[in-house]
Write an enzyme that holds these catalytic residues in place. Sequence first.
Site, PDB file in Angstrom:
ATOM      1  N   HIS A   1       7.471  38.530  36.414  1.00  0.00           N
ATOM      2  CA  HIS A   1       7.668  39.349  35.195  1.00  0.00           C
ATOM      3  C   HIS A   1       7.122  40.774  35.335  1.00  0.00           C
ATOM      4  O   HIS A   1       7.361  41.609  34.473  1.00  0.00           O
ATOM      5  CB  HIS A   1       7.109  38.646  33.942  1.00  0.00           C
ATOM      6  CG  HIS A   1       5.618  38.679  33.805  1.00  0.00           C
ATOM      7  ND1 HIS A   1       4.978  38.310  32.636  1.00  0.00           N
ATOM      8  CD2 HIS A   1       4.629  39.035  34.676  1.00  0.00           C
ATOM      9  CE1 HIS A   1       3.674  38.459  32.787  1.00  0.00           C
ATOM     10  NE2 HIS A   1       3.431  38.878  34.009  1.00  0.00           N
ATOM     11  N   ASP A   2       6.384  41.029  36.424  1.00  0.00           N
ATOM     12  CA  ASP A   2       5.890  42.395  36.666  1.00  0.00           C
ATOM     13  C   ASP A   2       6.925  43.292  37.338  1.00  0.00           C
ATOM     14  O   ASP A   2       6.726  44.505  37.422  1.00  0.00           O
ATOM     15  CB  ASP A   2       4.668  42.362  37.608  1.00  0.00           C
ATOM     16  CG  ASP A   2       3.437  41.755  36.954  1.00  0.00           C
ATOM     17  OD1 ASP A   2       3.318  41.803  35.722  1.00  0.00           O
ATOM     18  OD2 ASP A   2       2.578  41.226  37.710  1.00  0.00           O
TER      19      ASP A   2
ATOM     20  N   GLY B   1      -3.963  39.909  51.387  1.00  0.00           N
ATOM     21  CA  GLY B   1      -2.756  40.548  51.895  1.00  0.00           C
ATOM     22  C   GLY B   1      -1.913  41.151  50.791  1.00  0.00           C
ATOM     23  O   GLY B   1      -2.257  41.059  49.613  1.00  0.00           O
ATOM     24  N   ASP B   2      -0.811  41.782  51.250  1.00  0.00           N
ATOM     25  CA  ASP B   2       0.155  42.383  50.336  1.00  0.00           C
ATOM     26  C   ASP B   2       1.409  41.510  50.390  1.00  0.00           C
ATOM     27  O   ASP B   2       2.012  41.377  51.459  1.00  0.00           O
ATOM     28  CB  ASP B   2       0.445  43.817  50.806  1.00  0.00           C
ATOM     29  CG  ASP B   2       1.453  44.525  49.914  1.00  0.00           C
ATOM     30  OD1 ASP B   2       2.326  43.853  49.319  1.00  0.00           O
ATOM     31  OD2 ASP B   2       1.379  45.768  49.823  1.00  0.00           O
ATOM     32  N   PHE B   3       1.778  40.908  49.260  1.00  0.00           N
ATOM     33  CA  PHE B   3       2.891  39.948  49.323  1.00  0.00           C
ATOM     34  C   PHE B   3       4.253  40.593  49.592  1.00  0.00           C
ATOM     35  O   PHE B   3       5.215  39.894  49.878  1.00  0.00           O
ATOM     36  CB  PHE B   3       2.913  38.970  48.152  1.00  0.00           C
ATOM     37  CG  PHE B   3       2.912  39.528  46.737  1.00  0.00           C
ATOM     38  CD1 PHE B   3       3.762  40.553  46.346  1.00  0.00           C
ATOM     39  CD2 PHE B   3       2.076  38.947  45.778  1.00  0.00           C
ATOM     40  CE1 PHE B   3       3.777  41.014  45.040  1.00  0.00           C
ATOM     41  CE2 PHE B   3       2.084  39.406  44.453  1.00  0.00           C
ATOM     42  CZ  PHE B   3       2.936  40.442  44.086  1.00  0.00           C
TER      43      PHE B   3
ATOM     44  N   GLN C   1       3.709  48.231  30.215  1.00  0.00           N
ATOM     45  CA  GLN C   1       2.627  48.049  31.191  1.00  0.00           C
ATOM     46  C   GLN C   1       3.062  47.827  32.632  1.00  0.00           C
ATOM     47  O   GLN C   1       2.229  47.911  33.529  1.00  0.00           O
ATOM     48  CB  GLN C   1       1.784  46.824  30.784  1.00  0.00           C
ATOM     49  CG  GLN C   1       0.718  47.128  29.751  1.00  0.00           C
ATOM     50  CD  GLN C   1      -0.506  46.253  29.975  1.00  0.00           C
ATOM     51  OE1 GLN C   1      -0.450  45.054  29.756  1.00  0.00           O
ATOM     52  NE2 GLN C   1      -1.594  46.837  30.437  1.00  0.00           N
TER      53      GLN C   1
ATOM     54  N   TYR D   1      -5.071  48.825  38.250  1.00  0.00           N
ATOM     55  CA  TYR D   1      -6.441  48.715  38.782  1.00  0.00           C
ATOM     56  C   TYR D   1      -7.020  50.117  39.006  1.00  0.00           C
ATOM     57  O   TYR D   1      -7.595  50.406  40.044  1.00  0.00           O
ATOM     58  CB  TYR D   1      -6.426  47.942  40.108  1.00  0.00           C
ATOM     59  CG  TYR D   1      -5.959  46.499  40.027  1.00  0.00           C
ATOM     60  CD1 TYR D   1      -5.981  45.779  38.831  1.00  0.00           C
ATOM     61  CD2 TYR D   1      -5.516  45.834  41.173  1.00  0.00           C
ATOM     62  CE1 TYR D   1      -5.563  44.457  38.783  1.00  0.00           C
ATOM     63  CE2 TYR D   1      -5.106  44.501  41.133  1.00  0.00           C
ATOM     64  CZ  TYR D   1      -5.131  43.825  39.937  1.00  0.00           C
ATOM     65  OH  TYR D   1      -4.728  42.503  39.898  1.00  0.00           O
TER      66      TYR D   1
HETATM   67  N1  SAM Z   1      -1.165  34.532  38.915  1.00  0.00           N
HETATM   68  C1  SAM Z   1      -2.262  35.030  38.104  1.00  0.00           C
HETATM   69  C2  SAM Z   1      -2.185  34.515  36.697  1.00  0.00           C
HETATM   70  O1  SAM Z   1      -1.103  34.130  36.245  1.00  0.00           O
HETATM   71  O2  SAM Z   1      -3.223  34.493  36.031  1.00  0.00           O
HETATM   72  C3  SAM Z   1      -2.324  36.557  38.093  1.00  0.00           C
HETATM   73  C4  SAM Z   1      -1.097  37.272  37.598  1.00  0.00           C
HETATM   74  S1  SAM Z   1      -1.296  39.038  37.602  1.00  0.00           S
HETATM   75  C5  SAM Z   1      -0.148  39.546  36.401  1.00  0.00           C
HETATM   76  C6  SAM Z   1      -0.512  39.551  39.092  1.00  0.00           C
HETATM   77  C7  SAM Z   1      -1.319  39.276  40.344  1.00  0.00           C
HETATM   78  O3  SAM Z   1      -0.584  39.700  41.501  1.00  0.00           O
HETATM   79  C8  SAM Z   1      -2.649  39.997  40.366  1.00  0.00           C
HETATM   80  O4  SAM Z   1      -3.679  39.113  40.701  1.00  0.00           O
HETATM   81  C9  SAM Z   1      -2.422  41.060  41.436  1.00  0.00           C
HETATM   82  O5  SAM Z   1      -3.619  41.457  42.073  1.00  0.00           O
HETATM   83  C10 SAM Z   1      -1.470  40.383  42.365  1.00  0.00           C
HETATM   84  N2  SAM Z   1      -0.675  41.329  43.167  1.00  0.00           N
HETATM   85  C11 SAM Z   1      -0.005  42.401  42.717  1.00  0.00           C
HETATM   86  N3  SAM Z   1       0.616  43.025  43.732  1.00  0.00           N
HETATM   87  C12 SAM Z   1       0.338  42.321  44.840  1.00  0.00           C
HETATM   88  C13 SAM Z   1       0.701  42.462  46.212  1.00  0.00           C
HETATM   89  N4  SAM Z   1       1.484  43.460  46.605  1.00  0.00           N
HETATM   90  N5  SAM Z   1       0.239  41.541  47.091  1.00  0.00           N
HETATM   91  C14 SAM Z   1      -0.558  40.519  46.687  1.00  0.00           C
HETATM   92  N6  SAM Z   1      -0.935  40.327  45.397  1.00  0.00           N
HETATM   93  C15 SAM Z   1      -0.492  41.226  44.497  1.00  0.00           C
HETATM   94  C1  ASE Z   2       0.914  41.073  33.464  1.00  0.00           C
HETATM   95  C2  ASE Z   2       0.487  40.264  32.433  1.00  0.00           C
HETATM   96  C3  ASE Z   2      -0.114  40.853  31.355  1.00  0.00           C
HETATM   97  C4  ASE Z   2       0.745  42.449  33.454  1.00  0.00           C
HETATM   98  C5  ASE Z   2       0.139  43.050  32.378  1.00  0.00           C
HETATM   99  C6  ASE Z   2      -0.314  42.256  31.327  1.00  0.00           C
HETATM  100  C7  ASE Z   2      -0.639  40.334  30.140  1.00  0.00           C
HETATM  101  C8  ASE Z   2      -1.126  41.415  29.432  1.00  0.00           C
HETATM  102  N1  ASE Z   2      -0.952  42.551  30.152  1.00  0.00           N
HETATM  103  O1  ASE Z   2       1.517  40.497  34.513  1.00  0.00           O
HETATM  104  C9  ASE Z   2      -0.701  38.910  29.679  1.00  0.00           C
HETATM  105  C10 ASE Z   2       0.420  38.605  28.697  1.00  0.00           C
HETATM  106  N2  ASE Z   2       0.192  39.254  27.429  1.00  0.00           N
HETATM  107  C11 ASE Z   2       0.987  40.240  26.980  1.00  0.00           C
HETATM  108  C12 ASE Z   2       0.639  40.879  25.686  1.00  0.00           C
HETATM  109  O2  ASE Z   2       1.974  40.602  27.610  1.00  0.00           O
END
Ligand code: SAM
Ligand code: ASE
Length: 352
Positions: free
Chosen positions: A256-257, A236-238, A307, A148
């Site tokens: 997966h992050d 909040g912050d999870f 990423q 972000y």
């Molecule tokens: N669950 C949604 C989806 O599948 O479309 C979003 C997935 S996105 C990869 C990860 C989400 O976790 C984002 O919306 C991000 O803002 C949120 N996130 C990341 N770190 C966080 C934290 N420490 N506390 C709360 N939310 C967090």
């Molecule tokens: C995340 C999901 C994605 C973090 C970065 C990301 C996606 C793209 N960038 O949690 C969606 C899934 N697509 C790919 C190409 O990984």
Amino acid sequence: MSSPDGDSYPRKILEYMEGFLVSKTLFTSCELGVFDVLLSAERPLSAEDISQAIGASLDGTQRLLAACTGLQLLHTHQENGQVLYSNTEQASTYLTRSSPSSLHQSIQYSSKTIYLCWHHLTDAVREGRNQYEKAFGVNSKDLFEALYRSEEEMVKFMQLMNSIWNICGKDVVTVFDLSPFKVICDIGGCSGALAKQCTSSYPECTVTIFDLPKVVCTSKEHFVNEADPRISFCEGDFFKDLLPEADLYILARILHDWTDDRCIELLTRVYQACKPGGAVLVVEALLQEDGSGPLTAQLYSLNMLVQTEGRERTAAQYAALLAAAGFTRVHHRLTGKIYDAVLGRKETQHTG
Ligand code: SAM
Ligand code: ASE
């Protein structure tokens, strides 16, 4: 006997070597608005018409349209010795900006962010870590600070997150019967696209979306279309703040992050907040146990390397993470689309 696809003709390798030409053709056609122009025209157009409408050279446009035809994104029609173009049904549905199922924003994110990260894939594999510093000059110590890195980049990421749930969302929330769970919390639920799929499939449930304050703020500003009284936000912050109490926690594309240790830390916090008899639903692209696929999940795992701090995992690997946090009776189900689901329970407390 050697077939045309035998050793003497490396069909697959040639296709892979130049696979990025296909991606870039798609990115450019979307960026220039080829499919939008054809949608609003409501009739087949010539290359000349299209080149004028998109403000591009005639020669370049002709070659781009020809490539889109070869990719089966456009139809051609012959009229008085002239070639005219129209959208295929899939192009109209998924590649135009205005379509409700549009993938336009996802394609933009692929083109402007993911593609640039993948330029550094070799370094990512060597170093075993993400490439934000090289790709964008941002410090990647805090993953979501880097993801972000600007308001604009955050909105683009949120749009990317949003769009797939129009296509795969119903499958992931209905592959298990979630109707016993009335109070749902979507951890890292972003702008609420999956929450909407929950309330539409389970009319009796309420969903609280838990996400970072700036994400909640942007969701309210940019994303909330028709207000659903069953959906609310919690900031909040999870990793730090108390999580709302619920019967069911959804973690879609969260684990997966992160590394295994961070996942167990987060799942333990979820387990503590969860009501006895409640559950956790993990939504991810599952890898097969034998390493044979699916290719999409294998490529996504490389994307998680460039990423994020995480990886894609097998059902057994998720089951181990859930078990480490205290969850029991862990099962997974495949949807046949990109994203699958893993469900784990928190047992009701036994006395004596
Ligand atoms: N669950 C949604 C989806 O599948 O479309 C979003 C997935 S996105 C990869 C990860 C989400 O976790 C984002 O919306 C991000 O803002 C949120 N996130 C990341 N770190 C966080 C934290 N420490 N506390 C709360 N939310 C967090
Ligand atoms: C995340 C999901 C994605 C973090 C970065 C990301 C996606 C793209 N960038 O949690 C969606 C899934 N697509 C790919 C190409 O990984």
